[in-house]
Design an enzyme around this catalytic site. Sequence first.
Site, PDB file in Angstrom:
ATOM      1  N   ASP A  81     100.539 -32.482 -77.114  1.00 41.85           N
ATOM      2  CA  ASP A  81     100.116 -31.457 -78.078  1.00 41.85           C
ATOM      3  C   ASP A  81     100.339 -31.322 -79.512  1.00 41.85           C
ATOM      4  O   ASP A  81     101.301 -31.741 -79.916  1.00 41.85           O
ATOM      5  CB  ASP A  81     101.036 -30.244 -77.477  1.00 41.85           C
ATOM      6  CG  ASP A  81     100.339 -29.239 -76.483  1.00 41.85           C
ATOM      7  OD1 ASP A  81      99.196 -29.341 -76.383  1.00 41.85           O
ATOM      8  OD2 ASP A  81     101.077 -28.477 -75.744  1.00 41.85           O
ATOM      9  N   GLU A 112      95.004 -25.654 -79.526  1.00 36.87           N
ATOM     10  CA  GLU A 112      94.866 -24.430 -79.104  1.00 36.87           C
ATOM     11  C   GLU A 112      93.617 -23.808 -79.833  1.00 36.87           C
ATOM     12  O   GLU A 112      93.691 -23.847 -81.133  1.00 36.87           O
ATOM     13  CB  GLU A 112      96.089 -23.658 -78.957  1.00 36.87           C
ATOM     14  CG  GLU A 112      97.040 -23.961 -78.024  1.00 36.87           C
ATOM     15  CD  GLU A 112      98.277 -23.061 -78.032  1.00 36.87           C
ATOM     16  OE1 GLU A 112      98.574 -22.229 -78.417  1.00 36.87           O
ATOM     17  OE2 GLU A 112      99.134 -23.634 -77.436  1.00 36.87           O
ATOM     18  N   GLU A 179      94.167 -21.296 -69.705  1.00 31.24           N
ATOM     19  CA  GLU A 179      95.599 -20.653 -69.362  1.00 31.24           C
ATOM     20  C   GLU A 179      95.393 -19.357 -68.991  1.00 31.24           C
ATOM     21  O   GLU A 179      94.901 -18.369 -69.911  1.00 31.24           O
ATOM     22  CB  GLU A 179      96.407 -21.090 -70.470  1.00 31.24           C
ATOM     23  CG  GLU A 179      97.977 -20.290 -69.763  1.00 31.24           C
ATOM     24  CD  GLU A 179      99.093 -21.261 -70.748  1.00 31.24           C
ATOM     25  OE1 GLU A 179      98.797 -21.991 -71.477  1.00 31.24           O
ATOM     26  OE2 GLU A 179     100.035 -20.701 -70.722  1.00 31.24           O
TER      27      GLU A 179
END
Length: 263
Positions: A81, A112, A179
Amino acid sequence: MNVLDFYQKKIAGEKISVITCYDYTSARLVANTSVDCVLIGDSAAMTMHGFKDTLSATLPMMCFHTAAVSRGIGNKWIIADMPFLSYRKSLSNSVSAAQSLMQAGAHAIKLECAAGNIRLIRHLTESGIPVMGHLGLTPQCINVLGGYKVQGTREESAARLKKDALLLQEAGCFSIVLECVPSTLAKDITQALNIPTIGIGAGPDTDGQVLVFQDLLGLNSDFKPKFAKSFVNGYEQLKNGIESYVKSIKTGEFPNDEHCYGH
Ligand code: KIV
């Protein structure tokens, strides 16, 4: 598993299994399983460092965990990440951050959201760095989202999520994490994409699933999100192991001759 296997598994309808991993000992364990690949999630800030959210993850922290996992994971594929704001300051700083993670042992990075990241994703993939997207509940935006809530529940937000997924695919992402979105939306997005979706709290119709190591192994006694399933009661089992150790010291059962050196 490598980036090509992601596409091939989607075409073959073969589900992809992903687990988060943060340290060498866990990596040795995961290396000896059939799990497809590992994610060094910025959830490390919470699971490994006790912070309340992922905003405290830093680039040195993520590189440290990535390097530890890469020393133990064998030939499994590692996705790391990009931490909070490490890809939002400038193209040059973002590329340097991705470079640090790749040089720490990652084979791909995850970031993200779509808005504001499309140029960077294109640049990274053109520079030899596979990029995984992450849509829906994006924990780095928790203060904008107003909490850990299911996303895409309204027609308009569902349409926006689907549009973002197509934009990420267009920009070159090899896969997208979805998610906490309704299962029907996750199915719709999965069917609209050529790249695989990896779900967490997104129902059964994504191309694969990801779970946090501690959730999967039931290591948290006090935190159990609706979407997480513990496949073993790790907390109780490990606690019992420690209690047996303490008891055997007190009773004198441990150490016995087996554990002692002669002269
Ligand atoms: O940081 C993380 O663990 C993640 C997964 C939950 C997808 O991003």
